[in-house]
Design a protein around this motif. Structure first.
Motif, PDB file in Angstrom:
ATOM      1  N   PRO A  57       0.826  -1.209   0.000  1.00 19.53           N
ATOM      2  CA  PRO A  57       0.000   0.000   0.000  1.00 19.53           C
ATOM      3  C   PRO A  57       0.858   1.255   0.000  1.00 19.53           C
ATOM      4  CG  PRO A  57       0.116  -0.904   2.209  1.00 19.53           C
ATOM      5  CD  PRO A  57       0.840  -1.877   1.304  1.00 19.53           C
ATOM      6  N   SER A  58       0.226   2.352  -0.299  1.00 13.21           N
ATOM      7  CA  SER A  58       0.857   3.661  -0.196  1.00 13.21           C
ATOM      8  C   SER A  58       0.938   4.032   1.280  1.00 13.21           C
ATOM      9  CB  SER A  58       0.008   4.692  -0.945  1.00 13.21           C
ATOM     10  OG  SER A  58       0.490   5.989  -0.705  1.00 13.21           O
ATOM     11  N   MET A  59       2.092   4.498   1.683  1.00 16.72           N
ATOM     12  CA  MET A  59       2.296   4.895   3.074  1.00 16.72           C
ATOM     13  C   MET A  59       2.840   6.322   3.111  1.00 16.72           C
ATOM     14  SD  MET A  59       1.469   2.078   4.685  1.00 16.72           S
ATOM     15  CE  MET A  59       2.120   2.245   6.324  1.00 16.72           C
ATOM     16  N   GLY A  60       2.718   6.980   4.231  1.00 17.96           N
ATOM     17  CA  GLY A  60       3.312   8.299   4.425  1.00 17.96           C
ATOM     18  C   GLY A  60       3.025   9.249   3.284  1.00 17.96           C
ATOM     19  N   CYS A  61       4.075   9.772   2.696  1.00 14.73           N
ATOM     20  CA  CYS A  61       3.959  10.709   1.571  1.00 14.73           C
ATOM     21  C   CYS A  61       4.021   9.935   0.264  1.00 14.73           C
ATOM     22  CB  CYS A  61       5.067  11.757   1.640  1.00 14.73           C
ATOM     23  SG  CYS A  61       4.952  12.826   3.060  1.00 14.73           S
ATOM     24  N   GLU A  62       3.083   9.021   0.083  1.00 13.96           N
ATOM     25  CA  GLU A  62       3.000   8.180  -1.122  1.00 13.96           C
ATOM     26  C   GLU A  62       4.328   7.474  -1.379  1.00 13.96           C
ATOM     27  OE1 GLU A  62       0.433   8.403  -4.245  1.00 13.96           O
ATOM     28  OE2 GLU A  62      -0.300  10.401  -3.826  1.00 13.96           O
ATOM     29  N   GLU A  63       4.626   6.539  -0.490  1.00 11.72           N
ATOM     30  CA  GLU A  63       5.833   5.740  -0.608  1.00 11.72           C
ATOM     31  C   GLU A  63       5.549   4.323  -0.141  1.00 11.72           C
ATOM     32  OE1 GLU A  63       8.193   8.317   1.794  1.00 11.72           O
ATOM     33  OE2 GLU A  63       7.541   7.399   3.654  1.00 11.72           O
ATOM     34  N   LEU A  64       6.467   3.409  -0.444  1.00  9.80           N
ATOM     35  CA  LEU A  64       6.333   2.030   0.007  1.00  9.80           C
ATOM     36  C   LEU A  64       6.545   1.963   1.518  1.00  9.80           C
ATOM     37  CD1 LEU A  64       8.434   0.254  -2.772  1.00  9.80           C
ATOM     38  CD2 LEU A  64       5.940   0.443  -2.643  1.00  9.80           C
ATOM     39  N   GLU A  65       5.910   0.992   2.153  1.00  8.52           N
ATOM     40  CA  GLU A  65       6.084   0.774   3.593  1.00  8.52           C
ATOM     41  C   GLU A  65       7.582   0.596   3.856  1.00  8.52           C
ATOM     42  OE1 GLU A  65       6.787  -1.053   7.229  1.00  8.52           O
ATOM     43  OE2 GLU A  65       7.054  -2.201   5.393  1.00  8.52           O
ATOM     44  N   ASP A  66       8.125   1.356   4.811  1.00  9.86           N
ATOM     45  CA  ASP A  66       9.581   1.455   4.926  1.00  9.86           C
ATOM     46  C   ASP A  66      10.275   0.555   5.933  1.00  9.86           C
ATOM     47  OD1 ASP A  66       8.780   2.754   7.221  1.00  9.86           O
ATOM     48  OD2 ASP A  66       9.834   4.614   6.801  1.00  9.86           O
ATOM     49  N   SER A  67       9.557  -0.162   6.777  1.00 10.47           N
ATOM     50  CA  SER A  67      10.260  -0.989   7.761  1.00 10.47           C
ATOM     51  C   SER A  67      10.457  -2.432   7.298  1.00 10.47           C
ATOM     52  CB  SER A  67       9.538  -0.958   9.110  1.00 10.47           C
ATOM     53  OG  SER A  67       8.260  -1.556   9.010  1.00 10.47           O
ATOM     54  N   GLU A  68       9.498  -3.010   6.581  1.00  9.92           N
ATOM     55  CA  GLU A  68       9.626  -4.389   6.095  1.00  9.92           C
ATOM     56  C   GLU A  68       9.662  -4.472   4.572  1.00  9.92           C
ATOM     57  OE1 GLU A  68       6.937  -7.343   7.682  1.00  9.92           O
ATOM     58  OE2 GLU A  68       6.996  -6.399   9.655  1.00  9.92           O
ATOM     59  N   PHE A  69       8.684  -3.831   3.916  1.00  8.70           N
ATOM     60  CA  PHE A  69       8.567  -4.024   2.473  1.00  8.70           C
ATOM     61  C   PHE A  69       9.697  -3.359   1.687  1.00  8.70           C
ATOM     62  CE2 PHE A  69       7.251  -3.612  -1.857  1.00  8.70           C
ATOM     63  CZ  PHE A  69       6.672  -4.852  -2.109  1.00  8.70           C
ATOM     64  N   ALA A  70       9.932  -2.077   1.907  1.00  4.25           N
ATOM     65  CA  ALA A  70      10.940  -1.358   1.115  1.00  4.25           C
ATOM     66  C   ALA A  70      12.332  -1.993   1.226  1.00  4.25           C
ATOM     67  CB  ALA A  70      10.968   0.122   1.484  1.00  4.25           C
ATOM     68  N   PRO A  71      12.799  -2.368   2.438  1.00  3.82           N
ATOM     69  CA  PRO A  71      14.120  -3.011   2.499  1.00  3.82           C
ATOM     70  C   PRO A  71      14.168  -4.334   1.717  1.00  3.82           C
ATOM     71  CG  PRO A  71      13.472  -2.247   4.676  1.00  3.82           C
ATOM     72  CD  PRO A  71      12.272  -2.089   3.771  1.00  3.82           C
ATOM     73  N   MET A  72      13.111  -5.139   1.818  1.00  4.55           N
ATOM     74  CA  MET A  72      13.057  -6.395   1.079  1.00  4.55           C
ATOM     75  C   MET A  72      13.068  -6.112  -0.422  1.00  4.55           C
ATOM     76  SD  MET A  72      10.724  -8.301  -0.908  1.00  4.55           S
ATOM     77  CE  MET A  72       9.219  -7.446  -0.528  1.00  4.55           C
TER      78      MET A  72
END
Length: 140
Positions: A57-72
Motif C-alpha cells: 500500500p501507499s504509506m506516508g507521503c505516497e511511498e512504500l512501507e519502509d520498515s519491512e517491504f521497502a528493504p526487502m
C-alpha cells in the motif's frame, strides 16, 4: 508449469485481500503459486520463480512501507533485470503517485511489467478484485 510468487505487505488487510485475489488468478491460469509476506521473502528466493507479483500500500507521503517491504524490495531490485513482475496495492489518499514511482523504479531496473498495475482506494471493491485476478492470470 510456471512458478509465481505473490509477495505483499498489508497494514489494514486491504493489500492482503488483493494478494489473495492475485493468487487466485495465478492458480486459475494453471500456474504454481506461493504467497509470502514481505518478512518471509528475500532476493535469495527470486531465482526460484518465473514471475513475481509485489503488493504494497501507499504509506506516508505516497511511498512504500519502509520498515519491512521497502528493504526487502530494494534487496530484490538487483534480480529484477528481465524478470516478469506485476505490482498492486491500496491507498487511502493521494492519486497513485507511489505506484507510478514504483513502476518507474522497476522499469529502470529492467523488470518486465506483465500488465497494468492494480491500485484501489481503501478496501478493494469487486472491480479491483477482478483486476487482481486478471493480474495473476497475466503473470502465470
Amino acid at each position: 508449469m510456471s512458478k509465481v510468487a505473490v509477495v505483499y505487505w498489508s497494514g489494514t488487510g486491504n493489500t492482503e485481500i488483493m494478494a489473495g485475489k492475485v493468487a487466485d488468478g495465478v492458480k486459475a491460469a494453471g500456474a504454481e503459486c506461493s504467497v509470502f509476506t514481505a518478512a518471509e521473502f528475500s532476493a535469495d528466493k527470486m531465482d526460484e520463480f518465473d514471475a513475481v507479483a509485489f503488493g504494497c500500500p501507499s504509506m506516508g507521503c505516497e511511498e512504500l512501507e519502509d520498515s519491512e517491504f521497502a528493504p526487502m524490495f530494494m534487496e530484490c531490485e538487483a534480480k529484477l533485470q528481465g524478470k516478469k513482475i506485476a505490482l498492486f496495492g491500496s491507498y487511502g489518499w493521494g492519486d497513485g503517485e507511489w505506484m507510478r514511482n514504483w513502476e518507474e523504479t522497476c522499469a529502470n531496473d529492467g523488470a518486465v511489467l506483465a500488465c497494468d498495475s492494480v491500485i484501489c482506494n481503501n478496501t478493494p471493491d469487486e472491480e479491483a478484485e477482478e483486476s487482481c485476478v486478471a493480474l495473476g492470470k497475466a503473470l502465470a
